[in-house]
Design an enzyme around this catalytic site. Structure first.
Site, short mmCIF file in Angstrom:
data_model
loop_
_atom_site.label_atom_id
_atom_site.label_comp_id
_atom_site.label_asym_id
_atom_site.label_seq_id
_atom_site.Cartn_x
_atom_site.Cartn_y
_atom_site.Cartn_z
N TYR A 143 0.67 -1.21 -0.05
CA TYR A 143 -0.03 -0.24 -0.06
C TYR A 143 0.71 1.42 -0.15
O TYR A 143 2.37 1.26 0.33
CB TYR A 143 -0.61 0.00 1.11
CG TYR A 143 -0.78 -0.37 3.07
CD1 TYR A 143 0.27 0.63 3.10
CD2 TYR A 143 -0.61 -1.32 3.56
CE1 TYR A 143 0.72 0.57 4.53
CE2 TYR A 143 -0.48 -1.09 4.51
CZ TYR A 143 -0.05 -0.17 4.95
OH TYR A 143 0.73 -0.09 6.15
N CYS A 144 0.45 2.24 -0.12
CA CYS A 144 1.20 3.19 -0.61
C CYS A 144 2.91 3.71 -1.15
O CYS A 144 3.36 3.63 -0.79
CB CYS A 144 1.24 4.20 0.83
SG CYS A 144 1.49 5.65 0.07
#
Length: 271
Positions: A143-144
């Site tokens: 994620y990110c």
């Protein structure tokens, strides 16, 4: 030319305990305040540590998901509070096992480009964990994701972002220290699946593969606590000045807090 080891005098503001039950919006306001203070020379360069209870910090693109209301409701049902950050990036998880570190420096005397800011934080994290071989490149499936994802053996444990205000630069890293990195990733995977529901979007959201993420405790195969890392960070510095928010700084902090709270409310209403 890393900035971390070049800087000899630091202010140290530890909120790893005091901020836990407060909104993460308060931390973004604190970093904005520090950017102004450090950028203007009203404060020496500052390192701030902060931890917040169950929160998912969304990026600007996240709140544009076609089914963002349902995605936010899923987070709330799982015990997490969604907020929208005032810097770049996509959704990240905060909880008691995630330590955030902000390094705030000034470019009043000389400019500091974006890669140099990232390299400064990379150097700091490598100094904190000298026994580990830490790489910096994008971990696809995390994620990110970004070019300065920090990983060990191909599994991500940290991500870096930057915030720049009035000649001050806040370089921020989240370190997944305790707990399960893959469980945090599963939460964000479910968030995106609920928010997208297989709809086509102009923006390409990440496809989360939980196995690409882990905590430092998992990667180093030993129990590491947030408190230990805060102490290790303090000891890395040369006699830092322990200096939390001062009375004379409170008015400006109030200004920045009001601003980030209003912006967050506006973003969430826009969904």
């Amino acid at each position: 030319m890393p900035l971390f080891t070049e800087q000899n005098e630091w202010r140290f503001w530890d909120q790893s305990l005091s901020a836990k039950n407060k909104s993460a919006l308060e931390s973004f306001a604190a970093d904005d305040l520090l950017c102004e203070l450090v950028g203007s020379g009203a404060s020496i360069p500052t390192i701030r540590t902060w931890v917040h209870d169950e929160t998912v910090v969304l990026g600007i693109q996240d709140h544009r998901l076609p089914h963002i209301d349902e995605a936010n409701q899923l987070l709330k049902e799982r015990g997490f509070t969604p907020i929208v950050r005032n810097s770049g990036g996509l959704a990240v998880v905060l909880d008691a096992g995630v330590l955030n570190i902000s390094v705030v420096v000034s470019e009043e005397e000389s400019a500091i480009d974006i890669p140099e800011g990232y390299e400064m934080m990379l150097e700091l994290v490598r100094n904190l964990f000298p026994e580990a071989e830490i790489d910096a490149y994008e971990i696809v499936g995390s994620y990110c994701p970004g070019s300065y994802d920090l990983s060990i053996g191909g599994r991500k444990f940290a991500g870096i972002s930057q915030r720049r205000i009035r000649k001050g630069i806040a370089v921020q890293v989240y370190l997944c220290v305790e707990g399960s990195g893959s469980e945090r990733a599963e939460l964000i995977r479910d968030f995106y699946e609920t928010g997208l529901q297989n709809e086509e979007t102009k923006f390409s959201y990440p496809t989360i593969k939980p196995e690409t993420m882990a905590s430092l405790s998992e990667l180093l195969e030993k129990e590491i606590t947030v408190a230990e890392v805060v102490i290790d960070l303090y000891n890395l510095l040369d006699n830092p000045q322990l200096k939390p928010l001062q009375p004379e700084e409170a008015e400006r902090y109030g200004y920045y807090l009001e601003r980030v709270v209003e912006r967050n409310a506006k973003m969430l209403r826009a969904t």
